[in-house]
Design a protein around this motif. Structure first.
Motif, PDB file in Angstrom:
ATOM      1  N   LYS A 187       9.667  18.483  49.188  1.00 61.41           N
ATOM      2  CA  LYS A 187       8.511  18.887  48.483  1.00 61.41           C
ATOM      3  C   LYS A 187       9.093  19.535  47.374  1.00 61.41           C
ATOM      4  CE  LYS A 187       3.790  19.910  48.404  1.00 61.41           C
ATOM      5  NZ  LYS A 187       2.587  20.649  49.057  1.00 61.41           N
ATOM      6  N   ASP A 188       9.803  20.452  47.165  1.00 67.92           N
ATOM      7  CA  ASP A 188      10.109  21.169  46.155  1.00 67.92           C
ATOM      8  C   ASP A 188      11.002  20.342  45.070  1.00 67.92           C
ATOM      9  OD1 ASP A 188      12.070  21.351  48.359  1.00 67.92           O
ATOM     10  OD2 ASP A 188      13.431  22.742  46.694  1.00 67.92           O
ATOM     11  N   LEU A 195      10.347  14.521  32.924  1.00 72.91           N
ATOM     12  CA  LEU A 195       9.421  14.320  33.941  1.00 72.91           C
ATOM     13  C   LEU A 195       9.614  15.075  35.086  1.00 72.91           C
ATOM     14  CD1 LEU A 195       9.453  10.381  34.224  1.00 72.91           C
ATOM     15  CD2 LEU A 195       7.764  11.574  32.729  1.00 72.91           C
ATOM     16  N   SER A 196       8.625  15.289  35.918  1.00 76.80           N
ATOM     17  CA  SER A 196       8.657  16.108  37.253  1.00 76.80           C
ATOM     18  C   SER A 196       9.338  15.172  38.140  1.00 76.80           C
ATOM     19  CB  SER A 196       7.419  16.673  37.698  1.00 76.80           C
ATOM     20  OG  SER A 196       6.560  15.498  38.207  1.00 76.80           O
ATOM     21  N   GLY A 197       9.685  15.752  39.118  1.00 75.42           N
ATOM     22  CA  GLY A 197      10.198  14.840  40.406  1.00 75.42           C
ATOM     23  C   GLY A 197       9.188  14.046  41.072  1.00 75.42           C
ATOM     24  N   GLY A 198       8.158  14.271  41.124  1.00 74.89           N
ATOM     25  CA  GLY A 198       6.888  13.252  41.623  1.00 74.89           C
ATOM     26  C   GLY A 198       6.945  12.152  40.827  1.00 74.89           C
ATOM     27  N   GLU A 199       6.829  12.653  39.465  1.00 72.03           N
ATOM     28  CA  GLU A 199       6.723  11.472  38.290  1.00 72.03           C
ATOM     29  C   GLU A 199       7.919  10.637  38.129  1.00 72.03           C
ATOM     30  OE1 GLU A 199       3.920  14.105  35.238  1.00 72.03           O
ATOM     31  OE2 GLU A 199       6.041  14.275  35.150  1.00 72.03           O
ATOM     32  N   ILE A 200       9.031  10.950  38.478  1.00 76.27           N
ATOM     33  CA  ILE A 200      10.320  10.268  38.540  1.00 76.27           C
ATOM     34  C   ILE A 200      10.392   9.216  39.741  1.00 76.27           C
ATOM     35  CG2 ILE A 200      12.955  10.383  38.911  1.00 76.27           C
ATOM     36  CD1 ILE A 200      12.867  12.940  37.186  1.00 76.27           C
ATOM     37  N   VAL A 201       9.711   9.599  40.664  1.00 72.23           N
ATOM     38  CA  VAL A 201       9.788   8.761  41.962  1.00 72.23           C
ATOM     39  C   VAL A 201       8.908   7.687  41.686  1.00 72.23           C
ATOM     40  CG1 VAL A 201       8.647   8.449  44.295  1.00 72.23           C
ATOM     41  CG2 VAL A 201       9.756  10.557  43.611  1.00 72.23           C
ATOM     42  N   ILE A 202       7.915   7.860  41.128  1.00 73.53           N
ATOM     43  CA  ILE A 202       6.892   6.816  40.658  1.00 73.53           C
ATOM     44  C   ILE A 202       7.528   5.784  39.650  1.00 73.53           C
ATOM     45  CG2 ILE A 202       4.645   5.963  39.787  1.00 73.53           C
ATOM     46  CD1 ILE A 202       4.780   7.190  42.838  1.00 73.53           C
ATOM     47  N   CYS A 203       7.822   6.455  38.518  1.00 75.33           N
ATOM     48  CA  CYS A 203       8.752   5.760  37.443  1.00 75.33           C
ATOM     49  C   CYS A 203       9.902   4.791  37.840  1.00 75.33           C
ATOM     50  CB  CYS A 203       9.171   6.837  36.345  1.00 75.33           C
ATOM     51  SG  CYS A 203       8.068   7.212  35.024  1.00 75.33           S
TER      52      CYS A 203
END
Lengths: 578, 164
Positions: A163-164, A4-12
């Motif tokens: 953000k990166d 997963l991307s970092g953004g997706e990991i935050v939500i997961c």
């Protein structure tokens, strides 16, 4: 393993931490996270109108449910707007996780657009904070954040994510850590057995005891244990502002709130006591009055999960570090083993004195204020009408000022987590967003925000959020056309020179304002209409209602501790002192 | 009284600022502060000195312990301990008489002259803070150009040690 991307990991990770609701506001540095949020349905996001409200709403949600509240904001102004909310939660030990976007790592320190050193700015007002530097660390950091926020003495934790690190094109394996262990963080839960024995012994031998319980009992869900111990001993109980509801206010053994605006009987009992049993309370300056004159005859037993709270302001003779629940359970079992009973005769005498104080000067045995009549509505009566209309069962949030103290005094809370206010920081603007958080947690419950025309205007934009998510909170505005508590102090200490506490001519038409947001507005100007309008308000179950009650402008909050005095030194009304 | 407080800290960015920030936030003073990684490079050992009475010292230790990044905290002044500080002093030393006086003074204090120019001596000295203060007093008349002190490092005597 999922990539997963970092953004997706935050939500997961939020989902795996058990989070169902996030309050927040998007912005540049958080947009990768917001995009991941858009593409799933497990975590619901609620869009506020100002980041301060996001944190307060998450806070209200947490206070009402006991779960960790979650807020999501962007970098720079998003982060700094969240600060007041974080400080509010910190002072009252509320478990929150606040995730903030940050400018990309390469731009940190370059004074980039919307850059703020969030870890630095928030440092004095968080339990802990993290700056995440790579996507691989997000899951573990979020897991740690929830663990730290909710254990020991709870508090807010900030997770700042550049953000990166949430870049959608960089994917890493995702795994939710099953266990969190930190060598540097191991909160003490169980009290020291030897100390507990001493505590029980001292408590049982008391002749003039007071149980002084605070917000810690509510935070640790130790209300049942507190009630059991108190009733078994037949000792009087007083609650702090943060502890209201931990012991049922309508019970005979409850002697009211203590402290600056506490009852005569509670403050006097404290001053006269020979043993004070403090549970989950911190001897705050709004409780103790002058430290040198504090309870001169009392042996102090102090239970707290946070060692720094013990002997910080008042020296504890028997300190016990542990969670309220485990300590009270342990004390109950020790008391069983000891098979000693309190001195019934002494306790009977003690109660006789307390009952006399109640009868003489208590605010629950007689009205100690002038009656409401015609177009003079006493704010106390507005709270009593609220209590009646809701059968004492509402969740009541409040802002800060006179209305807060009237609500604390006259709405009798019989259950914990029903009284939700900013006790430590004293944050005006807290009430409405906190009420939204409570209403979200309990959609069918009656939720009242007791406020004033000053406080409500500090977060009034959230009326729009109430529309968007159908949050039918009832705003009970005690409108006295002034910053009431400021004016009270100006009356008492500054010869009624009302410096900057008046704004009568410029107040909005709150009814029209509520209607402009699509809500129901009601105005009450006569006492005889009060109860009926209050019933009408709560009958509108599905609507947000703004009830603007014009209350007596000259009313003061009493009792009030006399500055520099002992706990029991009080102003009882405008002309009478103890 | 003077306290020497030793802290074992996670060697992470921001950890030091939490310690320093705590002192500023709560109105405690810091007289000296030294910090460096230990043999285990995930850990930093921090020593600080502060003036406080017993009650405040107890609060300081508890507040430090409450920081999530701290692993162990101890007030070394409670037990017997060793205290050391290193100092470099640059002193005016142009004429032979002064140089001779300085050399004997350095010897008395068991220091070393570690750099020499035609007009200066640079002296290195280790010891507890009182000793370093005494040396400064002794050479003040001669003409101190610069003083650099590391701040106190400390360790408990005997079998006690601070380790994870």
């Amino acid at each position: 393993m999922e990539h997963l991307s970092g953004g997706e990991i935050v939500i997961c990770a939020l989902k795996d931490a058990g989070v169902k609701h996030v309050w927040g506001y998007p912005g540049g540095a958080a947009l990768h996270i917001y995009d991941a949020l858009y593409r799933q349905e497990d975590v619901e996001h609620l869009l506020v109108r100002h980041e301060q409200a996001a944190v307060h709403a998450a806070d209200g949600f947490s206070r009402a449910t006991g779960e960790v509240g979650t807020a999501l904001v962007t970098s720079g102004p998003g982060a700094t707007n969240a600060i007041t909310g974080i400080a509010t939660a910190y002072m009252d030990s509320i478990p929150l996780v606040v995730i903030s976007g940050q400018v990309p790592k390469i731009k940190i320190g370059q004074d980039a657009f919307q850059e703020t050193d969030m870890v630095g700015v928030s440092r004095p007002i968080v339990k802990h904070s993290f700056l995440v530097t790579q996507a691989e660390d997000i899951a573990e950091t979020i897991a740690k954040a929830y663990y730290i926020a909710s254990t020991g003495r709870p508090g807010p934790v900030v997770v700042d994510i550049p953000k990166d690190v949430t870049d959608p094109n960089y994917k890493v394996p995702y795994e939710w850590p099953a266990n969190i262990k930190m060598r540097s963080y191991q909160p003490t839960n169980k009290g020291h057995r030897g100390q507990l024995k001493r505590a029980v012994k001292t408590l049982l031998s008391a002749k003039k005891p007071v149980i002084y319980s605070g917000g810690g009992v509510i935070l640790d869900n130790a209300s049942d244990q507190l009630i059991e111990l108190a009733q078994r001993l037949n000792y009087p109980v007083t609650n702090t502002l943060m502890g209201l509801g931990a012991y049922p206010a309508t019970d005979r053994q409850f002697i009211g709130m203590l402290g600056m605006h506490g009852t005569y009987e509670a403050n006097t009992a404290m001053h006269e006591s020979d043993v004070i049993f403090a549970v989950g309370a911190r001897f705050d300056d709004r409780v103790t009055n002058d430290l040198d004159k504090f309870c001169p005859h009392a042996t102090i037993i102090h239970i707290d999960v946070d060692p720094t709270s013990i002997s910080k302001n008042i020296n504890a003779h028997i300190p016990v570090v542990g969670t309220c629940t485990s300590v009270l359970n342990e004390m109950l079992s020790i008391a069983d083993d000891m098979a000693t009973e309190p001195d019934a005769e002494a306790i009977k005498d003690w109660w006789a004195r307390i009952d006399q104080w109640r009868a003489d000067k208590g605010i629950y045995t007689a009205n100690r204020y002038e009656p409401s009549v015609g177009d003079i509505i006493k704010p106390q009566d507005a709270i009593k009408a609220l209590y009646k209309a809701t059968d004492g069962n509402a969740y009541v949030t409040s802002d800060v000022g006179q209305h807060q103290m009237f609500a604390a005094q006259y709405y009798l809370f019989d259950k914990p987590r029903r009284w939700i206010n900013s006790g430590g920081l004293g944050t005006m603007g807290f009430g409405l967003p906190a009420a939204m958080g409570v209403q979200l947690a309990f959609p069918d419950a009656q939720v009242a925000c007791v406020t004033g025309e000053g406080s409500i205007q500090m977060c009034i934009q959230e009326l729009s959020t109430c529309s968007q998510y159908n949050l039918p909170v009832k705003i009970i505005n005690l409108n006295n056309s002034a910053l009431g508590m400021v004016r009270q102090w100006q009356d008492m200490n500054y010869s009624s020179r009302y410096s900057q506490s008046l704004y009568e001519d410029s107040l909005p038409d709150f009814v029209a304002l509520a209607e402009a947001y699509g809500h129901v507005g009601m105005k009450v100007t006569r006492y005889e209409d009060l109860e009926e309008k209050m019933r009408e308000c709560f009958a509108l179950k599905d609507r947000t209602v703004f009830m603007d009650i014009c209350v007596d402008k000259s009313e003061h909050v009493y009792p009030m501790q006399i500055p520099g005095g002992a706990m029991g030194d009080l102003f009882l009304n405008k002309s009478e002192k103890t | 009284m003077k306290r020497i407080i030793s802290i074992l800290l996670e060697n992470e960015s921001g950890a030091l600022s939490r310690v320093v920030g705590l002192f500023a936030q709560r109105g405690y003073n810091i007289d000296t502060l030294t910090v460096a990684p230990t043999d285990d490079d995930t850990l930093s050992r921090l020593t600080l000195t502060t003036q406080s009475d017993d009650q405040m010292a107890e609060q300081i230790v508890k507040q430090l312990h409450k920081l999530i990044d701290t692993i162990k905290v101890v007030d070394l002044t409670v037990g017997s301990h060793i205290e050391r500080e290193l100092m470099l002093v640059k002193i005016k030393a142009s004429d032979a008489e002064v140089r001779a006086e300085l050399k004997s003074c350095v010897e008395i204090f068991r220091g070393h002259v570690v750099d020499v120019t035609a007009s200066t001596y640079t002296v290195q000295l280790t010891g507890d803070s009182d000793k370093l203060d005494a040396f400064i007093d002794a050479v003040r008349e001669i003409g101190i150009m610069e003083v650099v002190r590391t701040g106190v490092s400390g360790i408990a005597r005997g079998d006690k040690f601070l380790r994870v």
